[in-house]
Write a protein that holds these residues in place. Structure first.
Motif, PDB file in Angstrom:
ATOM      1  N   LYS A  10      27.271 -23.485 -11.581  1.00 39.66           N
ATOM      2  CA  LYS A  10      28.199 -22.610 -12.313  1.00 39.66           C
ATOM      3  C   LYS A  10      27.699 -21.177 -12.314  1.00 39.66           C
ATOM      4  CE  LYS A  10      31.390 -21.874 -15.743  1.00 39.66           C
ATOM      5  NZ  LYS A  10      31.793 -20.532 -15.386  1.00 39.66           N
ATOM      6  N   ALA A  11      26.405 -20.985 -12.550  1.00 43.69           N
ATOM      7  CA  ALA A  11      25.835 -19.639 -12.565  1.00 43.69           C
ATOM      8  C   ALA A  11      25.961 -18.979 -11.196  1.00 43.69           C
ATOM      9  CB  ALA A  11      24.373 -19.687 -13.001  1.00 43.69           C
ATOM     10  N   LEU A  12      25.692 -19.732 -10.146  1.00 45.28           N
ATOM     11  CA  LEU A  12      25.821 -19.186  -8.787  1.00 45.28           C
ATOM     12  C   LEU A  12      27.262 -18.773  -8.515  1.00 45.28           C
ATOM     13  CD1 LEU A  12      24.846 -18.533  -5.935  1.00 45.28           C
ATOM     14  CD2 LEU A  12      25.110 -20.965  -5.378  1.00 45.28           C
ATOM     15  N   GLN A  13      28.184 -19.644  -8.855  1.00 43.39           N
ATOM     16  CA  GLN A  13      29.598 -19.342  -8.635  1.00 43.39           C
ATOM     17  C   GLN A  13      30.022 -18.112  -9.448  1.00 43.39           C
ATOM     18  OE1 GLN A  13      32.719 -22.038 -10.211  1.00 43.39           O
ATOM     19  NE2 GLN A  13      33.414 -22.119  -8.082  1.00 43.39           N
ATOM     20  N   LYS A  40      28.125 -26.700  -1.607  1.00 43.92           N
ATOM     21  CA  LYS A  40      27.295 -27.783  -2.141  1.00 43.92           C
ATOM     22  C   LYS A  40      26.400 -27.289  -3.271  1.00 43.92           C
ATOM     23  CE  LYS A  40      27.425 -30.621   1.976  1.00 43.92           C
ATOM     24  NZ  LYS A  40      26.697 -31.265   3.048  1.00 43.92           N
ATOM     25  N   TYR A  41      25.887 -26.079  -3.157  1.00 43.53           N
ATOM     26  CA  TYR A  41      25.073 -25.515  -4.238  1.00 43.53           C
ATOM     27  C   TYR A  41      25.923 -25.306  -5.483  1.00 43.53           C
ATOM     28  CZ  TYR A  41      21.678 -24.284  -0.541  1.00 43.53           C
ATOM     29  OH  TYR A  41      20.793 -24.305   0.511  1.00 43.53           O
ATOM     30  N   GLU A  42      27.138 -24.801  -5.303  1.00 37.09           N
ATOM     31  CA  GLU A  42      28.001 -24.509  -6.446  1.00 37.09           C
ATOM     32  C   GLU A  42      28.488 -25.779  -7.145  1.00 37.09           C
ATOM     33  OE1 GLU A  42      31.135 -21.799  -5.352  1.00 37.09           O
ATOM     34  OE2 GLU A  42      29.732 -20.120  -5.155  1.00 37.09           O
ATOM     35  N   THR A  43      28.637 -26.863  -6.422  1.00 31.83           N
ATOM     36  CA  THR A  43      29.064 -28.117  -7.050  1.00 31.83           C
ATOM     37  C   THR A  43      27.887 -28.913  -7.603  1.00 31.83           C
ATOM     38  OG1 THR A  43      28.986 -29.354  -4.969  1.00 31.83           O
ATOM     39  CG2 THR A  43      31.103 -28.335  -5.576  1.00 31.83           C
ATOM     40  N   GLY A  44      26.681 -28.493  -7.272  1.00 34.18           N
ATOM     41  CA  GLY A  44      25.495 -29.193  -7.750  1.00 34.18           C
ATOM     42  C   GLY A  44      25.144 -30.413  -6.924  1.00 34.18           C
TER      43      GLY A  44
END
Length: 74
Positions: A10-13, A40-44
């Motif tokens: 969430k923070a990245l997004q 993939k990073y944004e969805t965890g």
């Protein structure tokens, strides 16, 4: 403090959107070969290594801690 990959995503997004960048823009600016990594990073579903966190932070003009979803230290 425990690591929360959902908070990281969430923070990245949030940082990416604040910077007015698409996932493709961020992948390119951070030197990543695939936009799928950003997704993939944004969805965890994947956790970036330290080098990728640093590259994304530089591209977004923020600190690595902000990307990891950790609160700013006063």
């Amino acid at each position: 403090m425990a690591f929360d990959k959902g908070a990281m995503g969430k923070a990245l997004q949030d940082r990416r959107k604040e910077a007015g960048m698409t996932q493709m823009d961020l992948a390119s600016a951070a030197g990543m070969s695939s936009v799928n990594l950003i997704s993939k990073y944004e969805t965890g579903s994947m956790i970036p290594g330290g080098d990728k966190v640093w590259d994304m932070a530089v591209a977004l003009g923020c600190s690595p801690n902000e990307i990891l979803g950790w609160p700013k230290q006063e």
